[in-house]
Design a protein around this motif. Structure first.
Motif, short mmCIF file in Angstrom:
data_model
loop_
_atom_site.label_atom_id
_atom_site.label_comp_id
_atom_site.label_asym_id
_atom_site.label_seq_id
_atom_site.Cartn_x
_atom_site.Cartn_y
_atom_site.Cartn_z
N LYS B 288 0.84 -1.21 0.00
CA LYS B 288 0.00 0.00 0.00
C LYS B 288 0.88 1.26 0.00
N ALA B 289 1.99 1.21 0.72
CA ALA B 289 2.89 2.37 0.74
C ALA B 289 3.41 2.65 -0.67
N PHE B 290 3.78 1.60 -1.38
CA PHE B 290 4.28 1.80 -2.75
C PHE B 290 3.19 2.38 -3.64
N HIS B 291 1.99 1.82 -3.54
CA HIS B 291 0.86 2.32 -4.33
C HIS B 291 0.61 3.80 -4.03
N THR B 331 14.17 3.90 1.31
CA THR B 331 13.48 4.53 0.17
C THR B 331 13.59 6.05 0.27
N GLN B 332 13.55 6.57 1.50
CA GLN B 332 13.68 8.02 1.69
C GLN B 332 15.08 8.49 1.24
N SER B 346 10.68 12.98 -2.76
CA SER B 346 11.05 12.74 -1.36
C SER B 346 9.83 12.88 -0.45
N LYS B 347 9.04 13.92 -0.71
CA LYS B 347 7.85 14.15 0.12
C LYS B 347 6.83 13.02 -0.09
N ALA B 348 6.66 12.60 -1.34
CA ALA B 348 5.68 11.54 -1.62
C ALA B 348 6.06 10.25 -0.89
N VAL B 349 7.36 9.96 -0.82
CA VAL B 349 7.82 8.76 -0.12
C VAL B 349 7.47 8.85 1.37
#
Lengths: 96, 360
Positions: B288-291, B331-332, B346-349
């Motif tokens: 879900k985090a990736f999506h 990932t960050q 970066s913010k989206a991650v």
């Protein structure tokens, strides 16, 4: 029995009570059980982690007042245990 | 329409899928058609040049090294049949370059491994499972009515399914990608197949499996179904797929299969001893985090979100027992390194992991 894992991640569960079965059917299950060396699995059979996407079987067998709990990976299933597990999986797949 | 040129970050391994280029070459404006044709021709010439080089140099002294070098960018596939036994060394049905066999499982495995190879090469510039051109070995018709597919450390193995719950496991391209990705994860991070590290391992396979399908279909993040195994549930099963990355826990609800057990948030993390500590269950959280990251960024999910996830997998700080948060931090770092601190990426991650209850 619970079969978990596999790429599907779907858990199948079933239970068989030989006391509630027809005598011939119960005898067949008892015969399958008789070939399985339960003591082989009563200790140290739980391992952390396995190969990806293989099935994991968790089995509880209650027999003559004794309870055996088995956790076993698909690759380690012996042919004798296999026929018992196949029977339990078939039971779990039956549509209500 | 925006020109796809702007989304092309690598001049040679352009991130626009070949079949989309072909579509543009047929239907685009004059400028778009020229660009698409040039790109297709360049890709083709590069591959041809490699083959000619190989033929030219193969007679020299370092044949093996040269072969490895010039074959980069080309899969080496072998599909065997287990003939419904569990023998993974059964007869070879189709080797690299062979024509279709008419055996649908064989041909789907061949094509699916090809599409997966193309994804890793074109998008991530990775040459096969080990990054070094490892031949791709597939085995189909494994076992009797076998409801599964797996990576055994050396090959990708597919069952035919029982026909009542599941159809053949080569039917979903994302499942083929899922299995090959297990090999990539083993090579890069060797994430232990238990608990959180195991769920990360599973999630990597779902992420890259889904991206393989999206790349093949030329779908943007908002066009993709984000489902795993949508093609292999048998008719009559109440469900749409094995897993939903967009809405974990909603893929099926069926009398035999039960209800999809995946959580979409850390507060719903499932502690269990089955399924190697819930690896196919809790993978819903990083999925879900990736999506969330991919849809927040928009466009093709493989371009930014996919690249960030791949870089994180390769991060040397990811150890075999890495937990969700360790990976999230990787990932960050990857987003910051690739796109800069304070970038939208970066913010989206950060937001993506926050949405599933993981603090960086």
């Amino acid at each position: 029995m619970t079969r978990s894992g596999g790429v599907t991640g779907v858990q199948l569960r079933s239970a068989i009570d030989t006391a509630a079965l027809a005598p011939a059917d119960a005898a067949e299950i008892e015969a399958m059980l008789g070939k399985v060396d339960l003591n082989e699995w009563t200790s140290g059979s739980t391992r952390r982690g396995g190969p990806p996407d293989r099935f994991q079987y968790d089995l509880v067998i209650e027999q003559d007042g004794r309870r055996h709990e088995i956790t076993i990976g698909e690759r380690d299933v012996s042919p004798s245990l296999r026929s018992l597990l196949d029977r339990l999986v078939a039971e779990a797949r039956r549509r209500p | 329409m925006t020109s796809p040129i702007h989304s092309c970050r690598h001049p040679i391994h352009c991130l626009v899928p070949p079949q989309m280029l072909e579509r543009i070459a047929e239907n685009g404006s004059q400028a778009q058609r020229k660009w698409a044709l040039d790109t297709l021709t360049r890709d083709h010439s590069l591959r041809m040049a490699r083959v000619q080089n190989m033929q030219h140099r193969a007679s020299g002294p370092r044949r093996a090294d040269i072969l490895t070098e010039v074959l980069a960018g080309m899969p080496r596939r072998t599909i065997r049949t287990a003939q419904n036994t569990e023998n993974v060394e059964g007869p070879v049905m189709r080797g690299e370059g062979d024509p279709p066999t008419g055996d649908v499982a064989v041909d789907e495995a061949y094509d699916g491994l090809g599409a997966t190879y193309a994804f890793f090469w074109d998008v991530l510039e990775r040459d096969s499972i080990d990054g070094d051109g490892l031949p791709l070995r597939g085995v189909v018709h494994f076992g009797s009515q076998y409801d599964n597919a797996f990576w055994d450390g050396q090959r990708m193995v597919f069952g035919d399914g029982d026909g009542e719950l599941f159809l053949r496991f080569t039917k979903s391209l994302d499942v083929i990608g899922h299995e090959l990705a297990h090999g990539v994860t083993e090579d890069e991070a060797a994430l232990e197949y238990w608990g959180q590290s195991g769920a990360l391992n599973e999630s990597m396979s779902d992420v890259f499996g889904s991206l393989v399908k999206q790349y093949k279909l030329g779908q943007r993040a908002d066009e993709a179904d984000w489902l795993i195994g949508a093609d292999l549930l048998a008719p009559g099963v109440n469900g749409v797929a094995l897993r939903s990355m967009a809405k974990p826990g909603t893929a099926y609800d069926d009398p035999v299969l039960g209800r999809d057990p995946q959580p979409a948030h850390m507060t719903k993390y499932v502690s269990t001893l089955s399924d190697n500590g819930g690896v196919h269950i809790n993978s819903g959280i990083p999925n879900k985090a990736f999506h969330a990251v991919a849809t927040a960024l928009g466009g093709y999910a493989w371009e930014r979100a996919g690249e960030i996830w791949y870089e994180a997998l390769r991060d040397s700080r990811i150890k075999p027992r890495a937990r969700f948060r360790t990976f999230a931090r990787a990932t960050q770092r990857a987003a910051n390194r690739l796109y800069g601190d304070g970038s939208v990426e970066s913010k989206a991650v950060g937001d993506g992991w926050d949405a599933v209850g993981i603090e960086l």
